[in-house]
Motif scaffolding. Structure first.
Motif, short mmCIF file in Angstrom:
data_model
loop_
_atom_site.label_atom_id
_atom_site.label_comp_id
_atom_site.label_asym_id
_atom_site.label_seq_id
_atom_site.Cartn_x
_atom_site.Cartn_y
_atom_site.Cartn_z
N ALA A 28 0.39 -0.74 -0.27
CA ALA A 28 0.38 0.04 -0.08
C ALA A 28 0.71 1.85 0.18
CB ALA A 28 -1.04 0.16 1.08
N ARG A 29 0.11 2.36 -0.16
CA ARG A 29 1.07 3.68 -0.39
C ARG A 29 -0.23 4.33 0.11
NH1 ARG A 29 4.58 0.23 -1.06
NH2 ARG A 29 5.63 0.23 -2.92
N ILE A 30 0.74 5.66 1.78
CA ILE A 30 -0.12 6.53 1.74
C ILE A 30 0.65 7.93 1.69
CG2 ILE A 30 -0.48 7.73 4.40
CD1 ILE A 30 -0.88 4.48 5.36
N ARG A 31 0.54 9.16 1.40
CA ARG A 31 1.43 10.39 1.19
C ARG A 31 0.46 11.00 1.76
NH1 ARG A 31 1.08 7.22 -3.75
NH2 ARG A 31 2.72 8.18 -5.06
N LEU A 32 1.27 12.40 1.16
CA LEU A 32 0.90 13.98 1.81
C LEU A 32 0.78 15.22 0.18
CD1 LEU A 32 2.08 14.79 4.48
CD2 LEU A 32 -0.21 13.96 4.77
N VAL A 33 -0.35 15.03 -0.15
CA VAL A 33 -0.30 15.83 -1.38
C VAL A 33 -0.57 17.76 -0.62
CG1 VAL A 33 -1.16 16.67 -3.34
CG2 VAL A 33 -1.00 14.15 -2.71
N ASP A 34 0.42 18.73 -1.39
CA ASP A 34 0.09 19.89 -0.99
C ASP A 34 0.03 20.71 -1.68
OD1 ASP A 34 0.64 22.60 0.41
OD2 ASP A 34 2.91 22.28 0.04
N CYS A 35 -1.10 20.76 -2.00
CA CYS A 35 -2.51 21.69 -2.89
C CYS A 35 -3.63 22.20 -2.04
CB CYS A 35 -2.48 20.63 -4.05
SG CYS A 35 -3.90 19.53 -4.28
N PRO A 36 -4.58 23.13 -3.37
CA PRO A 36 -5.81 23.11 -2.69
C PRO A 36 -6.47 22.10 -2.70
CG PRO A 36 -4.63 24.87 -4.30
CD PRO A 36 -3.52 23.56 -4.25
N ALA A 37 -7.67 21.77 -2.03
CA ALA A 37 -8.63 20.44 -1.90
C ALA A 37 -8.88 20.11 -3.17
CB ALA A 37 -9.42 20.75 -0.47
N ASP A 38 -10.18 21.18 -4.08
CA ASP A 38 -10.45 20.79 -4.99
C ASP A 38 -9.76 20.82 -6.39
OD1 ASP A 38 -9.87 23.47 -5.24
OD2 ASP A 38 -11.03 24.94 -5.75
N GLU A 39 -8.37 20.87 -6.36
CA GLU A 39 -7.61 20.70 -6.91
C GLU A 39 -6.65 19.39 -7.10
OE1 GLU A 39 -5.35 24.49 -7.94
OE2 GLU A 39 -7.12 25.21 -7.94
#
Length: 372
Positions: free
Chosen positions: A132-143
């Motif tokens: 499995a993979r767990i990651r963080l994505v730093d961006c506006p939620a709707d994008e």
């Protein structure tokens, strides 16, 4: 591997139990594969979400996410055997009576979440195979879908119905010369379709999985489009609960493969056979799914209850380091043996024989079938 329908079940429970609540306590276990290969660490994950409010949850195929009140957000993929458990909630898409499945915290957890307020919610991400993979994505939620890894994947046939049209599908299948089953499984083309869903779609479309995609005619493409939306939408609407799947679905009858004295047949007597397409075992009903064009190769279909062919014993593979997932390159290198001597060399009488490592049964893939 959980597919589009199974992942939609989890998103349903996330919205029901976590969205709108604050994660008052977050516990993590460091895993340099599950977190590390996705470009983060367990500590960074904990810091990013602890004390924050869960704003929403969503899905694109086999990927799903939790958006927080502020970035970064969490994007996850279950791999082969990952899952998300919620205490006292029936998140599993199959019935289980195993005592360990009722333990809390569960085994092989990667993170534990606890919300504030009452009733309190406790959730755990588990994965014993570490794929499995767990990651963080730093961006506006709707994008979030405009960022990796989501932007590299194709449209979701349920979430993006306005994109996955007959015209879109015709262009996609006509641009590639691969077996149609391979095209459906490629997440860069369409998100979320896995092995059982691909077989179900092709069965309802009456298309053989080995036929080249670019040889499908207009009527076949229309049937494929209709079957895709029917299978995907129905299974998602039913939250992947296979006990509620229609009785005429191939899914209901494909799981007898390999079981002694249990032939694979549909209720009407049509035989289910199995072929390998793109490295995956595909269930096929030959009386329904005819080859109407060229295929990559002709494979003799084999009944599921036929005895396996006898093969010579192969050398045992190199032993993997404990905890390494399947497919990892981190295997122990083989020791170089002595150079081969000439034909007159004689083995010493007291030289011990090399023992082969004991074989262990491979971990069975968790199917969508509900156990009774």
């Amino acid at each position: 591997m959980p597919e589009l329908a199974e992942v939609s079940r989890i998103v349903h429970f996330l919205r029901q139990h976590l969205v709108g609540k604050v994660l008052s306590k977050v516990s993590v276990q460091n895993d340099d594969i599950v977190y590390g290969k996705a470009g983060t660490t367990a500590a960074e994950f904990q810091k990013a979400v602890e004390g924050k409010k869960v704003a929403g949850a969503g899905q694109q195929g086999k990927y799903f996410w939790i958006t927080m009140a502020s970035p970064p957000h969490v994007v996850m993929h279950f791999g082969m055997a990952g899952w998300l458990k919620i205490r006292d909630a029936d998140t599993y898409y199959y019935r289980t009576d195993k005592p360990e499945d009722k333990e809390w915290p569960p085994k092989y957890w990667k993170f534990l979440l606890e919300t504030d307020g009452e009733p309190k919610t406790e959730a755990a991400f588990v994965d014993f195979r570490r794929l499995a993979r767990i990651r963080l994505v730093d961006c506006p939620a709707d994008e979030i879908r405009k960022y990796s890894p989501l932007k590299e994947n194709g449209p979701d046939p349920v979430a993006d119905k306005e994109v996955v049209t007959v015209e879109w599908l015709a262009k996609k299948v006509g641009s590639k010369k691969v077996p149609i089953k391979v095209l459906l499984l490629d997440q860069a083309n369409i998100s979320g379709i896995g092995n059982w869903m691909g077989d179900e779609i092709l069965y309802h479309a009456k298309i053989h999985p080995e036929q080249y995609s670019n040889t499908l005619n207009g009527d076949q493409i229309k049937d494929l489009h209709s079957a895709m939306h029917y299978v995907c939408s129905t299974s998602v609407d039913l939250l992947a609960d296979s006990e509620k799947f229609p009785a005429d679905w191939l899914f209901k009858h494909r799981w007898s493969k390999g079981k002694k004295n249990t032939p694979s047949v549909l209720p009407n007597g049509d035989k289910i056979t199995f072929v390998t397409v793109g490295g995956r075992t595909s269930a096929v009903v030959p009386s329904v799914q005819k080859k109407t064009g060229p295929v990559a190769k002709d494979i003799d279909s084999t009944d599921s209850h036929s005895p396996p062919a006898k093969t010579k014993r192969k050398r045992a593979p190199a032993v993997k380091e404990e905890g390494e997932p399947e497919g990892s390159d981190n295997t122990k290198p083989k020791k170089a043996g002595p150079k081969r001597q000439n034909k007159t060399s004689i083995k010493k009488e007291d030289e011990p024989e090399t023992k082969m490592p004991e074989e262990t049964p491979s971990t069975r893939r968790r199917s969508s079938r509900l156990k009774k």
